[in-house]
Design a protein around this motif. Structure first.
Motif, short mmCIF file in Angstrom:
data_model
loop_
_atom_site.label_atom_id
_atom_site.label_comp_id
_atom_site.label_asym_id
_atom_site.label_seq_id
_atom_site.Cartn_x
_atom_site.Cartn_y
_atom_site.Cartn_z
N SER A 129 -24.58 6.88 -8.32
CA SER A 129 -23.16 6.95 -8.44
C SER A 129 -22.53 5.99 -7.43
O SER A 129 -21.49 5.42 -7.52
N LEU A 130 -22.87 6.35 -5.84
CA LEU A 130 -22.33 5.54 -4.94
C LEU A 130 -22.35 3.93 -5.05
O LEU A 130 -21.88 3.13 -4.92
N LYS A 131 -23.85 3.75 -5.76
CA LYS A 131 -24.05 2.22 -5.68
C LYS A 131 -23.25 1.52 -6.90
O LYS A 131 -23.00 0.38 -6.63
N LYS A 132 -22.63 2.32 -7.70
CA LYS A 132 -21.69 1.78 -8.79
C LYS A 132 -20.30 1.55 -8.41
O LYS A 132 -19.68 1.06 -9.16
N ILE A 133 -20.16 2.19 -7.18
CA ILE A 133 -18.44 2.14 -7.06
C ILE A 133 -18.06 0.47 -6.82
O ILE A 133 -18.85 -0.31 -6.10
N LYS A 134 -16.95 0.35 -7.53
CA LYS A 134 -16.74 -1.12 -7.39
C LYS A 134 -15.54 -1.40 -6.32
O LYS A 134 -14.73 -0.42 -5.84
N HIS A 135 -15.83 -2.52 -5.49
CA HIS A 135 -14.99 -2.75 -4.17
C HIS A 135 -13.91 -3.49 -4.32
O HIS A 135 -13.68 -4.31 -5.16
N VAL A 136 -12.60 -3.21 -3.50
CA VAL A 136 -11.49 -3.90 -3.70
C VAL A 136 -11.17 -4.36 -2.24
O VAL A 136 -11.35 -3.71 -1.30
N PRO A 137 -10.68 -5.71 -1.97
CA PRO A 137 -10.33 -5.84 -0.63
C PRO A 137 -8.97 -5.18 -0.05
O PRO A 137 -8.27 -4.87 -1.17
N VAL A 138 -8.89 -5.12 1.08
CA VAL A 138 -7.92 -4.50 1.52
C VAL A 138 -6.71 -5.34 2.22
O VAL A 138 -7.09 -6.44 2.71
N ASP A 139 -5.36 -5.30 1.70
CA ASP A 139 -4.62 -6.10 2.03
C ASP A 139 -3.63 -5.77 3.17
O ASP A 139 -3.37 -6.73 3.86
N ILE A 140 -3.71 -4.49 3.64
CA ILE A 140 -2.98 -4.22 4.85
C ILE A 140 -3.68 -3.24 5.74
O ILE A 140 -4.17 -2.17 5.27
N VAL A 141 -3.96 -3.51 6.79
CA VAL A 141 -4.99 -2.93 7.95
C VAL A 141 -4.05 -1.94 8.84
O VAL A 141 -3.13 -2.52 9.37
N VAL A 142 -4.12 -0.77 8.90
CA VAL A 142 -3.42 0.18 9.89
C VAL A 142 -4.22 0.83 10.87
O VAL A 142 -5.49 0.68 10.60
N LYS A 143 -3.90 1.42 11.86
CA LYS A 143 -4.47 2.25 12.69
C LYS A 143 -3.72 3.24 13.18
O LYS A 143 -2.41 3.27 12.90
N GLY A 144 -4.29 4.26 14.02
CA GLY A 144 -3.63 5.40 14.18
C GLY A 144 -2.46 5.16 15.28
O GLY A 144 -2.42 4.15 15.83
N GLY A 145 -1.30 5.82 15.00
CA GLY A 145 -0.03 5.51 15.55
C GLY A 145 0.95 4.51 15.04
O GLY A 145 2.23 4.15 15.30
N ASP A 146 0.59 3.78 14.12
CA ASP A 146 1.17 2.94 13.36
C ASP A 146 2.31 3.61 12.53
O ASP A 146 2.10 4.84 12.09
N TYR A 147 3.62 3.18 12.29
CA TYR A 147 4.69 3.88 11.66
C TYR A 147 5.48 2.74 10.64
O TYR A 147 5.37 1.58 10.55
N PHE A 148 5.57 3.56 9.62
CA PHE A 148 6.21 2.84 8.31
C PHE A 148 7.47 3.74 8.12
O PHE A 148 7.73 4.88 8.33
N GLU A 149 8.45 3.16 7.26
CA GLU A 149 9.81 3.45 7.02
C GLU A 149 9.73 4.67 5.94
O GLU A 149 10.53 5.34 5.39
N TRP A 150 8.50 4.60 5.13
CA TRP A 150 8.46 5.32 3.96
C TRP A 150 8.76 6.79 4.05
O TRP A 150 8.46 7.63 4.85
N ALA A 151 9.94 7.07 2.89
CA ALA A 151 10.40 8.43 2.88
C ALA A 151 10.74 8.93 4.23
O ALA A 151 10.54 10.18 4.40
N GLY A 152 11.78 8.29 4.81
CA GLY A 152 12.00 8.83 6.26
C GLY A 152 11.25 8.36 7.45
O GLY A 152 11.70 8.98 8.37
N GLY A 153 10.21 7.90 7.20
CA GLY A 153 9.05 7.56 8.42
C GLY A 153 7.92 8.36 8.41
O GLY A 153 7.69 9.61 8.12
N CYS A 154 6.68 7.55 8.40
CA CYS A 154 5.58 8.17 8.32
C CYS A 154 4.61 7.51 9.59
O CYS A 154 4.84 6.20 9.52
N GLU A 155 4.01 8.32 10.02
CA GLU A 155 3.25 7.89 10.84
C GLU A 155 1.68 7.96 10.55
O GLU A 155 1.32 9.05 10.08
#
Ligand SMILES: [Zn+2]
Length: 231
Positions: A129-155
């Motif tokens: 089942s793991l071998k059958k997983i289909k992969h998708v490229p990642v568009d936005i790369v984040v790391k711990g500490g990054d901050y976004f405005e989503w719903a009043g602010g998400c870290e």
């Protein structure tokens, strides 16, 4: 703005199961956090509509880590809704895109020879089942500490252990943490997820402690559901 936990129900070996992706929603963005096992797109779409979220409105999907129950449906989702942008950590991105071999697959293959004879067929089916997983490229790369405005602010919180690049999300304003698999609910308490699937137990314990120490009012766990911290 709101954070909505989904209940994706399915049967596995005659057992009723449920897993919990989450939606972060505000006037600008609809962000889905994790998306379920392969072939769960129609269940996901139905549950989104049940909870008042049009699947067409999803702008981004954040994958906490590259396990099949979290990214399995990503390929189908992205195929049907190609404008959705995929977010993941710098460490997980290569496993999600398939540039690096899944750590879970490596672990499962390593363990196969150590399994008792009676469990070998389960081990082989898991590997398959793991071998059958289909992969998708990642568009936005984040790391711990990054901050976004989503719903009043998400870290973005770095919560390694279950996998090395696992991330969780902290919304201070709504006092909510979306844990992914950095915390599960067992016996009405926040715990480390299944130790068999924890790639680094020491890191996992530390990540769990970090989430608990933030003392949020609500924890949304992918496995176990909703935990209310009566502080
Ligand atoms: Zn999981």
């Amino acid at each position: 703005m709101e954070i909505i936990q989904l209940d994706l129900k399915f049967t596995y070996n005659d057992n009723e199961m449920v897993i919990h992706p989450t939606v972060i929603k505000d006037a600008k963005e609809v962000i889905l956090i994790d998306c379920g096992y392969p072939h769960m797109l129609s269940i996901l779409e139905e549950e989104l509509r049940n909870k008042g979220v049009a699947p067409e409105s999803i702008s981004k999907v954040l994958i906490t880590h590259h396990d099949d129950d979290h990214m399995g449906t990503l390929f189908e989702l992205k195929k049907k809704y190609p404008t959705i942008q995929v977010i993941a950590s710098d460490i997980e991105k290569d496993y999600i895109s398939g540039e690096k071999k899944s750590l879970r697959l490596i672990q499962a293959e390593d363990m196969l020879n150590k399994l008792p004879e009676t469990e070998k067929s389960f081990g082989l089916a898991f590997i398959d089942s793991l071998k059958k997983i289909k992969h998708v490229p990642v568009d936005i790369v984040v790391k711990g500490g990054d901050y976004f405005e989503w719903a009043g602010g998400c870290e973005i919180l770095s919560t390694p252990g279950h996998t090395p690049g696992h991330i969780s999300i902290y919304n201070k304003k709504l006092d909510v943490i979306i844990t992914g698999d950095a915390a599960v609910i067992e016996d009405k308490a926040l715990k480390v997820a299944n130790p068999h699937f924890t790639l680094n137990p020491t890191d996992a314990e530390e990540s769990l402690r970090k989430l608990i120490n933030l003392n949020a009012r609500k924890y949304y766990c992918y496995h176990g559901g909703f935990y209310l911290n009566k502080k």
